[in-house]
Design an enzyme around this catalytic site. Sequence first.
Site, short mmCIF file in Angstrom:
data_model
loop_
_atom_site.label_atom_id
_atom_site.label_comp_id
_atom_site.label_asym_id
_atom_site.label_seq_id
_atom_site.Cartn_x
_atom_site.Cartn_y
_atom_site.Cartn_z
N THR A 169 68.77 99.68 54.76
CA THR A 169 67.41 99.98 54.34
C THR A 169 66.57 100.73 55.38
O THR A 169 66.84 100.64 56.56
CB THR A 169 66.77 98.60 54.07
N ARG A 197 72.96 95.56 40.71
CA ARG A 197 72.57 94.63 41.78
C ARG A 197 71.25 95.08 42.41
O ARG A 197 71.06 96.24 42.72
CB ARG A 197 73.66 94.57 42.84
N VAL A 198 70.33 94.15 42.58
CA VAL A 198 69.07 94.41 43.26
C VAL A 198 69.00 93.47 44.46
O VAL A 198 69.17 92.26 44.31
CB VAL A 198 67.86 94.18 42.34
N GLY A 199 68.76 94.03 45.63
CA GLY A 199 68.64 93.22 46.83
C GLY A 199 67.20 92.84 47.12
O GLY A 199 66.37 92.75 46.23
N ASP A 200 66.91 92.64 48.40
CA ASP A 200 65.57 92.17 48.78
C ASP A 200 64.51 93.26 48.77
O ASP A 200 63.32 92.98 48.59
CB ASP A 200 65.64 91.58 50.19
N THR A 220 65.00 94.28 56.71
CA THR A 220 66.25 95.02 56.56
C THR A 220 67.40 94.08 56.90
O THR A 220 67.24 93.16 57.70
CB THR A 220 66.28 96.25 57.50
N GLY A 221 68.55 94.30 56.27
CA GLY A 221 69.70 93.45 56.55
C GLY A 221 70.42 93.05 55.29
O GLY A 221 70.36 93.74 54.27
N HIS A 222 71.08 91.90 55.32
CA HIS A 222 71.83 91.42 54.17
C HIS A 222 70.86 90.92 53.11
O HIS A 222 70.22 89.87 53.26
CB HIS A 222 72.81 90.32 54.58
N GLY A 223 70.74 91.67 52.02
CA GLY A 223 69.69 91.43 51.04
C GLY A 223 69.69 90.05 50.42
O GLY A 223 68.63 89.43 50.25
#
Length: 310
Positions: A169, A197-200, A220-223
Amino acid sequence: MKPVMVVHGGAWAIPDDMAKASVDGVKSAAIAGFLAMKRGGSALDAVELAVRALEDNPTFDAGHGAVLNTNGEVELDSIIMDGRTLAAGAVSSVKNIANPVSLARAVMEKTDHIMLTDRGANMFAESVGIPTVPTDALVTECERMEWEKAKNYGVGVKELFNSQWGHDTVGAVAVDCSGNVACATSTGGIRNKMVGRVGDSPIIGSGGYADNLTGAVSCTGHGESILKVTLARLILFHMEQGKGAPEAVEVSLRYMGDRVQGGGGAILVSRTGEWAAKFTTERMAWAAVEREVLWYGLNPKEEFKETLRQ
């Protein structure tokens, strides 16, 4: 109030051959946002401008340079939030918009909603005159090759995130001369993610949050990990409890690592202009501008500074 601008280009295992371009990209975006505020622009204008610059830069996973899902498609997510009013706009799973952060701002300013997704987001973009681009124009040849490699080896998204095949991100936070804060976050997600798929990133309180009473955050990172702990809001909670900006980010990232074994990073600016850029991954390209000084870094505990030319 002196304006402050902070930008990140994603927390992940950035390979050496992308290091310089990543740092140069965030420095340029941070300077552009800061100068916009110096000319009288709002924090909201500054974060949109900075994130647009990162979306236009194929080094990063947002807009041009986006990663591909399991079907080899682009799906983009973005959020923008105004700390003065708590107004927010977001889009998810858009396929052919070069600057989803600007579409997110249009959702905030021209609709009664906060998030539009997929086909609905594209219909809205057309109705307000935001141009579309061929999806292929957003995908680099390098990403096509990396996607093929990941597909052939059957690599999962968690492995990709923790390797140099990952990508992540971009985001920006700012406080302007009037003391208003804003945040923006934009992403193409994680390579090889499931369709839809939708992340954070587009989720209020997870990928970003802005409130004039405390400050503004972009994560930012693993959603999936960020979503589980609502990281952006968690960081501001620690600010509300009296922690300074660096400690608020560090405590929250540590909690995410301990509780759900997730890696990531965040940038934060408080309503008084205190800022932080922290991460628990191998690297995160970041840059900040305050009082004509540009700060930036890539590796853990690394901080450089330059004086901006007048």
